[in-house]
Structure formats: structure tokens, C-alpha cells
Design a protein around this motif. Sequence first.
Motif, PDB file in Angstrom:
ATOM      1  N   THR A 448     -11.301   6.675 -21.792  1.00 50.81           N
ATOM      2  CA  THR A 448     -10.789   7.535 -21.309  1.00 50.81           C
ATOM      3  C   THR A 448     -10.509   9.194 -20.040  1.00 50.81           C
ATOM      4  N   THR A 449     -11.382   8.963 -19.652  1.00 51.84           N
ATOM      5  CA  THR A 449     -11.022   9.735 -18.215  1.00 51.84           C
ATOM      6  C   THR A 449     -10.299   9.087 -16.888  1.00 51.84           C
ATOM      7  N   SER A 450      -9.605   8.241 -16.679  1.00 50.01           N
ATOM      8  CA  SER A 450      -9.390   7.697 -15.691  1.00 50.01           C
ATOM      9  C   SER A 450      -8.135   8.272 -15.910  1.00 50.01           C
ATOM     10  N   PRO A 451      -7.524   9.202 -14.655  1.00 48.99           N
ATOM     11  CA  PRO A 451      -5.737   9.588 -15.336  1.00 48.99           C
ATOM     12  C   PRO A 451      -4.960   8.028 -14.261  1.00 48.99           C
ATOM     13  N   ASP A 452      -5.232   7.393 -14.007  1.00 54.14           N
ATOM     14  CA  ASP A 452      -4.726   6.427 -13.012  1.00 54.14           C
ATOM     15  C   ASP A 452      -3.616   5.398 -13.818  1.00 54.14           C
ATOM     16  N   LEU A 453      -3.704   5.052 -15.016  1.00 56.43           N
ATOM     17  CA  LEU A 453      -2.270   4.918 -15.469  1.00 56.43           C
ATOM     18  C   LEU A 453      -1.972   5.529 -16.071  1.00 56.43           C
ATOM     19  N   CYS A 454      -1.812   6.539 -16.320  1.00 58.61           N
ATOM     20  CA  CYS A 454      -1.056   7.965 -16.637  1.00 58.61           C
ATOM     21  C   CYS A 454      -0.308   8.325 -15.382  1.00 58.61           C
ATOM     22  N   ARG A 455      -1.131   8.643 -14.274  1.00 58.90           N
ATOM     23  CA  ARG A 455      -0.335   9.229 -13.500  1.00 58.90           C
ATOM     24  C   ARG A 455       0.837   8.350 -13.012  1.00 58.90           C
ATOM     25  N   ALA A 456       0.416   6.415 -13.339  1.00 57.61           N
ATOM     26  CA  ALA A 456       1.491   5.675 -12.980  1.00 57.61           C
ATOM     27  C   ALA A 456       2.515   5.495 -13.687  1.00 57.61           C
ATOM     28  N   MET A 457       2.190   5.920 -15.026  1.00 56.35           N
ATOM     29  CA  MET A 457       3.683   6.508 -16.544  1.00 56.35           C
ATOM     30  C   MET A 457       4.188   7.254 -15.852  1.00 56.35           C
ATOM     31  N   ALA A 458       3.663   8.807 -15.255  1.00 59.98           N
ATOM     32  CA  ALA A 458       4.768   9.654 -15.203  1.00 59.98           C
ATOM     33  C   ALA A 458       5.102   9.162 -13.494  1.00 59.98           C
ATOM     34  N   ARG A 459       4.938   8.627 -12.669  1.00 64.15           N
ATOM     35  CA  ARG A 459       5.580   8.166 -11.664  1.00 64.15           C
ATOM     36  C   ARG A 459       6.102   7.289 -12.424  1.00 64.15           C
ATOM     37  N   LEU A 460       6.657   6.294 -12.989  1.00 61.10           N
ATOM     38  CA  LEU A 460       8.055   5.992 -13.910  1.00 61.10           C
ATOM     39  C   LEU A 460       8.972   6.273 -14.294  1.00 61.10           C
ATOM     40  N   LEU A 461       8.326   7.826 -15.251  1.00 64.36           N
ATOM     41  CA  LEU A 461       9.159   8.396 -16.021  1.00 64.36           C
ATOM     42  C   LEU A 461       9.983   9.265 -15.755  1.00 64.36           C
ATOM     43  N   PHE A 462       9.213  10.183 -14.622  1.00 64.07           N
ATOM     44  CA  PHE A 462       9.875  11.510 -14.306  1.00 64.07           C
ATOM     45  C   PHE A 462       9.999  11.129 -13.091  1.00 64.07           C
ATOM     46  N   GLU A 463       9.279  10.049 -12.076  1.00 64.82           N
ATOM     47  CA  GLU A 463      10.361  10.398 -10.624  1.00 64.82           C
ATOM     48  C   GLU A 463      10.757   8.625 -10.222  1.00 64.82           C
ATOM     49  N   ASP A 464      10.929   7.912 -11.131  1.00 61.01           N
ATOM     50  CA  ASP A 464      12.293   6.767 -10.947  1.00 61.01           C
ATOM     51  C   ASP A 464      11.725   5.912  -9.864  1.00 61.01           C
ATOM     52  N   ASP A 465      10.144   5.577  -9.803  1.00 60.33           N
ATOM     53  CA  ASP A 465       9.115   5.034  -8.942  1.00 60.33           C
ATOM     54  C   ASP A 465       8.985   4.176  -8.769  1.00 60.33           C
ATOM     55  N   LEU A 466       8.955   3.411  -9.665  1.00 56.69           N
ATOM     56  CA  LEU A 466       8.270   1.973 -10.250  1.00 56.69           C
ATOM     57  C   LEU A 466       7.745   1.067  -9.215  1.00 56.69           C
ATOM     58  N   HIS A 467       7.917   1.497  -8.011  1.00 57.68           N
ATOM     59  CA  HIS A 467       6.914   0.464  -7.304  1.00 57.68           C
ATOM     60  C   HIS A 467       5.547   1.769  -6.979  1.00 57.68           C
ATOM     61  N   ALA A 468       5.277   2.799  -6.216  1.00 59.45           N
ATOM     62  CA  ALA A 468       4.438   3.924  -7.014  1.00 59.45           C
ATOM     63  C   ALA A 468       3.756   3.435  -8.310  1.00 59.45           C
ATOM     64  N   ALA A 469       4.609   3.016  -9.324  1.00 62.00           N
ATOM     65  CA  ALA A 469       3.185   3.269 -10.859  1.00 62.00           C
ATOM     66  C   ALA A 469       2.823   1.649  -9.952  1.00 62.00           C
ATOM     67  N   LEU A 470       3.507   0.797 -10.015  1.00 62.96           N
ATOM     68  CA  LEU A 470       3.020  -0.560  -9.658  1.00 62.96           C
ATOM     69  C   LEU A 470       1.939  -1.086  -9.078  1.00 62.96           C
ATOM     70  N   ASP A 471       1.868   0.139  -7.700  1.00 62.14           N
ATOM     71  CA  ASP A 471       0.708  -0.091  -6.892  1.00 62.14           C
ATOM     72  C   ASP A 471      -0.496   0.245  -7.639  1.00 62.14           C
ATOM     73  N   ILE A 472      -0.321   1.335  -8.443  1.00 63.88           N
ATOM     74  CA  ILE A 472      -1.523   1.931  -9.199  1.00 63.88           C
ATOM     75  C   ILE A 472      -2.073   0.701 -10.080  1.00 63.88           C
ATOM     76  N   ILE A 473      -0.930   0.532 -11.136  1.00 63.24           N
ATOM     77  CA  ILE A 473      -1.165  -0.543 -12.523  1.00 63.24           C
ATOM     78  C   ILE A 473      -2.067  -1.971 -12.009  1.00 63.24           C
ATOM     79  N   ASP A 474      -1.202  -2.689 -11.265  1.00 63.91           N
ATOM     80  CA  ASP A 474      -1.184  -3.993 -10.429  1.00 63.91           C
ATOM     81  C   ASP A 474      -3.142  -4.030 -10.742  1.00 63.91           C
TER      82      ASP A 474
END
Length: 896
Positions: A448-474
Motif C-alpha cells: 500500500t505504498t504505490s500511489p498510482d491506483l489512487c491517482r487514477a481514481m482521483a483523475r476519474l472522480l475529480f477531473e472526469d478524465d477517464l482516459h488518464a485514469a485508464l492510462d495509469i491502471i490498465d
Amino acid sequence: MEVSTHKLFAPPIYPGAVRRRVILDRVLQDNSLRVTVLQGPAGHGKSTTLQQIKTAHEARGWRTAWLTLDDADNDPRRFESHMRALVGLMRGGAAHPEADAAWVGDAPPDLANWMLDSLSGMETHASIFLDEFQALRNDAILRFFRFLLSRLPAHAHVFIGSRSLPEIGLATLLVNRMATVLRADDLRFTPGEVTQFFAESKDLRVSAEEVGAIYRRTEGWPAGLQLFRLGLGSPEVRTSLVDPEDHGPRELAEYLTDNVVTLQSPRIQEFLFKTSLLRRLSAPLCAAVTGFDDAQDILEQLERSGLFVRALDSDNRWFKYHGLFSSFLADSLHRSSELEVVSVHERAARWYLAQHLPEEAIYHALSCRNFSLAAAILSEWSSRLISNAELITLERWYDRLPFDHVANRPVLAIKAAYSLMFLRRRAKLRPLVDLMNQHAGCGDILQTTSPDLCRAMARLLFEDDLHAALDIIDRPEVLQQEVSGFPAFELGAACNVLSFGRIAAGDFEGARKSLMLARAHSERGAGSFVMGYTTAVSGARLIVQGKLNEAIERYRADMLAQHAPLDKSFAPAVMAAAQIWALYEANDLAALEPLCAQFQRGISECVTLDFIALAYVSISRMHDARGRSAEAQEVLEELERMGHDSHLDRLVSLADWERVRRAVLAGELDRATALAKRIAPVCPPLNPQWIYMADDMEGEAFGRIRLAIAHHDHALASQLIARERARQTGRVYRDIRLYVFEALMLHDKGSPNGAHRSLRKALQLARPGRYVRCFLDEGRAIVSMLREEYQHFLQSAADGQAPADPDRDFIELLLAASGTDLGQPRGRHHLTDPLSEREKEMLQFLANGVANKEIASRLFVSENTVKFHLKNIYSKLGVSGRVQAINAARTLRLVS
């Protein structure tokens, strides 16, 4: 959920306590009162008076229960657990919740209805006592009390002790004579009660003149009287009675406290000063901070002497000082030795940590400014808080930590970020997201020290940037790991985001696989946040694919199948958002309306953009369908405000395009055109083939087609329809909408045959899933075309040429839902025989447009049984089908 049993223990009545006869007579003589509030500053005897009322009720054979509230109860999950435990005790059970808490962001009716049912089922009077009510500040909890208290059964009573007047709808309760308020002046001792109070202490030999002086100085203030009784052993206190100088309550209390303490031995004084920093006392804890091995004896001695110490449980394990007394003692210790203050808090924090009581440990760690220790405790505790959905508790302690102590702990930073995301705290989240962006690609998900998945959720929930979220988590190599605990929560959430992307891209099989993986992570301990979103997205995928009935069945089955109800604040809100969309599309407004009332605020607080839009547009259209235009507009305004507040332009745009639709249907074409021109463009998906979920219901694409048809620009409308149809395949729901638009366009163009061909294609796609509103929401022209289709069936039947067309029943369903009248003379309807209660129930379902299969499901009967009853209904009404039955029933006033 853990329950603090000491909060359910009423303070004992001590020997020598004056019976508040005037108050008791006032309260006990009128059983019609549902709510009684005792409101006054600290030291006015609210708790003691409440306990005397409780004892009097128990003597009458009433059921009673007590709960002392505190700041932690502002977390809805913790509050609900204690309320359920309170009801459990009242019903003769143990001090633990009778059912798992299931609080939703704005779902007070859920808990309130359960409590009302529990209270209504009791055969005797029941009284609930809630002390320290001023600790509650959470709006949702206060709304819960407004709902509960306004609906209490006649034999249920709630007594509230509070320093401030609580915001629980008291004005209405008072007007309706359901409540009374006893204020500070009512709680003060009368001269007679003051005389009786000191008469109980014969060894003090207090003269009548001294009693009179004490009454004048205290004005009957109960805490002041007790301090005088404790301090009269000091000559200085007795002398002060002849001093004409007037002191306010605080100065008087501080003066008396000093004198009371000086009467104690030096050892007891040391004990009092050091332990005054503790929010509650136990012998082992007091021994840890004082070094005294006889702490239990001292606590019991202090309680017996009336020195503002009361037991919190029947075993005398936990005690508490009166707030006024401890605050003055603590102030004195701060003035005399800050080093001693730090030492006491440090020892207390270590003791609580060793006892696995993290909340108290954090409180004392912060009190001595040991932020490193507090951050370490919260980092460890936060997994449990998120699992229990106690997000407000996590936020409360996070707010008290300096940011650098959070930043130095990746685990805490990530968990705090998830909490703030689900609570939609945009401003608080920003520094954490900036921090995690600096460390992108670092850490290990298993630790639980990798920030990437949390960053992806923030991009989706607060920036409505689904593409950026998928680039991180796919990243299949990450998402497919078999993990448990908090990493499973993160991976499950990421799989849900991935399924969003797959649905947007039209890859429904890929979405299904992502959702199955999310479900697997949830089952490995990810918590029901993940499961709630997985269920919501799974149903949404089915709706988009044309399987509306299957989606509704899945939503109901998944909610019923939860052995442990969904955790516990927010997962049900997203499930409700998706279900609202499904029920609205099926035109099940009867089931939809209570769901909207229960979950609307929760949806606004904690759900992703597409589900917010789908739910709010559905709620607005529901109000329109019920004839409540003003309410529909208010919902759209709220949706727009959310968009502006959260900087989510797509929400604002969706609200505006829904206004355009309403204006077109109202015949206000100029207004619709003007509204459309003012809508700010939003950034389209990077991939032009992508279609966001909310855009399948409403948005710019459909809005421009609708405007083109209204302007009779058939070439543009045809071009726009063709362009949208070419974007994706497999989106059956969208295809239905496009064929409906095509039918409207051809009808307006004067091509009735082509219009009916397109309408029949829409009907063929919609019939298996029983989609209703996507037809009716396009106005009278579609209803007129449906009537023509149905009249064709009737004419064919009259000519003996009725084809076996499955669309007929479906058109009947649509016309029944529209309330259309097929032209039968109103006066000819009559009942040949009375309807049974079951037949009346089914007739109401027909009026609400509910399909046979759904009626069978709700009544727990077979579909053949439903058909049997419907034939009887048709026979008694003298009609041949659904639409005629509804028209006849409305004419005869059998249904609303």
C-alpha cells in the motif's frame, strides 16, 4: 462495528440527590409529549434530571435506554451502531447492534424506519434518553432526528439533554404539541430544593441565612450548589458568603473548585490534576499516568464523596469527571507545569495504544504534539476505518495532523486520499494528489505504498478524465494479482474504473471480465465499496446492451444476497443511482420515488459523475412525469450547482441539455434554441468513438438531433442520426433512442410509412428489455404514432386478420404508461362483478405500467397466476387488453 458500552450506561443516582419534584411532575403528568429537551449550560443538572425521569419511568414498567453522545458520533456509521445497540438494550437484548449498520450518505429514513418499526412493536411505553446532544453536528444525523422525532408512535418518548438547542425540527414539534423544552431557568433549583439540598449534609450545619446567600450567589445553579457543599469546609468559602461582590458562574466555579481541591490531601490533589487531562478514567490508565497503584480505591472514594466523578459502567471500571470540574483542574495544571501536561498525555497515548484503543491514543498523542506517534496510529487504524466506512472519523483525525507528517507516510497519505475522494472533499484532496503525482510509478501495491491506483481514481472522480485514469491502471500484471485486505480494495476499485472505460469503448465482453475481477477482489476482503460499484456498473452494462429487465433483477438480487449489508455509507448510494436509472426507464415510478427520497443527497455526495447525471436526470424526469415541473427544475439546478462546485463541466452541460429537451417538448422552440447556444462545449473523449454512459440517456448528441427535428431540418437530423449510429455497435439502448428520433424525423417530414418502420425497429429492440421512458420522454408525437400502431392491431382484429405480433402487448404497456385514451366512450364502462383485493392490487400495478413478470416477482406468484387474474379483471371490466383496462379503471375511479 464496535460499540462503546460505557456510552449506554446511565449515570447513577447518588445518595443525597434532591428529587426534582417540580420537573418530574411536569414531565410525568403528560404522556402525550413525544419529545422533551432539557437545554442549559454545563452544570445545570441535565444528566441527573434525565436519570431521575428514567428511574420514574422504570418504576411505571416502561422500557428505557440511555446513550451519551460524543464527538465521534458525528460519523454516521458509528452513530448508527450505537443507536441500534440502544434499541437492542431497550428490547431486552445485549449492548451490541441487532443488525449491521447500513447508513447511507443521506438515508436517515432507513435507520429511522427500522427504529420506528422496533418502537411500534413494543407493547408498553418506551423512553429513550440522549445526553450531551450538543456533540452532534453532522447534517445527515440531524436530518435523521427530524425524520424520526416527527413520526414517533404515541407510546414512544425521547428525552434529550443538550447545552444548546438542537436543530431537530423543534418548532414544528412544539406547534403540534408533541414536544416541550425545559431551559436553564427551569433546571435551576428552587429555594425549597436548595434548602433540602443542604439539609442532607447535616455535618456542615448550614444556617438558613447561609442557604439564602448561596441561593442568591448561584441562582439555583446545580453545579454551583454542589461546589459550595464541597467547599464549605473551608473558612474562606464561608466568609465569602457575606461578600456582596457578584461573580458570574465561571468565576464562581473556578473560585470554588480551587477551594474544594485545597481541602484534599496533597496526594489526592496530585491525582486530580494529572487525571483531569483524561477524557475518561480507569484504574489501570490512572495508574499509568500517576504511578499510583491504588487508583481504583481513589476513584471509588472520589465518587462516594460526590467530587464530580461518576461511574460509566455498572462494574466501576470506567469513570468520568464533570466537564466543568476537569476543565478547571486541567487549566491549573497547564499554568503550573506544561512539562507535566505533556508527560501525562504521552503516557496516556502509550497506554491506549497498548490496549488497542486507537482513537483515544491519537487524541492524547495530538494533545502532547507527538504528531509522529499520532500519524503512525492513524496509518495503522485507517484500514479498519475504511473497511467500516468510517470515513468521517478518518477525515476528522487527518485534519488535525500537520501535512508533512502525513506526507512522510505513503500508506496514510493513500488511505486518507481515498477517504477524501469518497467524501468529495476536493480542496482537501488536492495537496495529497499533488504529493502522489510527485511519486508516480513508485512503491508497491502489496505494501500500500504505490500511489498510482489512487491517482487514477482521483483523475476519474475529480477531473472526469477517464482516459488518464485508464492510462495509469490498465496493467493486467498488477490488476490480476491475488491479494487481500486494503490492496484488494484498491485493485477492485481499479477494475471498476477499467470497466467504465470498456463500456465507453463498447467493449462489453472486456467490461464483463473486468467486473468479474473486481468481484473477485471484493470477495478477498476488498470491502463493499468495491462490491457496490461493481454491482452498479454491471447493471449499467446490461442497460446499455438492451437488457433492462435483467439489470433490475440483478440489482435486487445483489442487494438481497448480501450476507453482510453493503458497507455502509456510500456503496448503496451508487447502487441506488444505477437502480434509479433502471427503474425510471422501466417506468416503475412507484418503486422509484421512495428510492429517490432516500438516496438523492447521498448520490450527490459520493458517486461518480455518470451515475450522478443518470440519477438526477431520471429524478427530474420522474417529477415531470408526476406533473411536478417546479421540482423537476430544482433537481436540474442542483445538478448544475454540483457541476460548478466540483468543476465538472460535463455535469453542467448535461443539466443544460436536459433543459433544452424540456423546452422542445413544451413547444418553446425559441427558448430551446437560445439555451442550446449558451451551452459551453465540453472536452470530448480523446477517442471519438467513445460514448460515456450518461450520454446514452441525454447530452449534446441527442440534444442537437432533437433541435434539428424541431426546426424541420430533416437533412441535418438524418446526418446526425447516421453519425451517431456509426460510432458504435452493440449499444442497444442507444439504438432504440436513435430509431425513435428517426421515426420522429420521418413523421415530421411527412413519411408515415418510413416513420412507422423506424418505430417498429425501436419497438423490436426495446420489447425484450421492456424499455418504456425512452419512448414516452420524446413527447406526444411518439404517443400518437404508438396509438396508430395499436389501432392497426385493433382494426386487424376486427377484420379477423389479427397477426400474432408480439409488439402488441408491448405497445399496450407503453400506451398504458402514457395514460392515453384509445377513444372508448367513458359512460359505457361498468363492473360486472366486484374486484377482489388481489385484483385491485394488480390493477394498480397495471396503472403504473408494471409488466406481468415484474408483477409476479413483487407478489411472489407465478406469471401464469398473474395472467389468470388479469383475464378475470378484463372480464369484469368488459375490456380486451391492458390499455382498455386502465382507461376503464380510471373512468370508474378504481385507480389513481
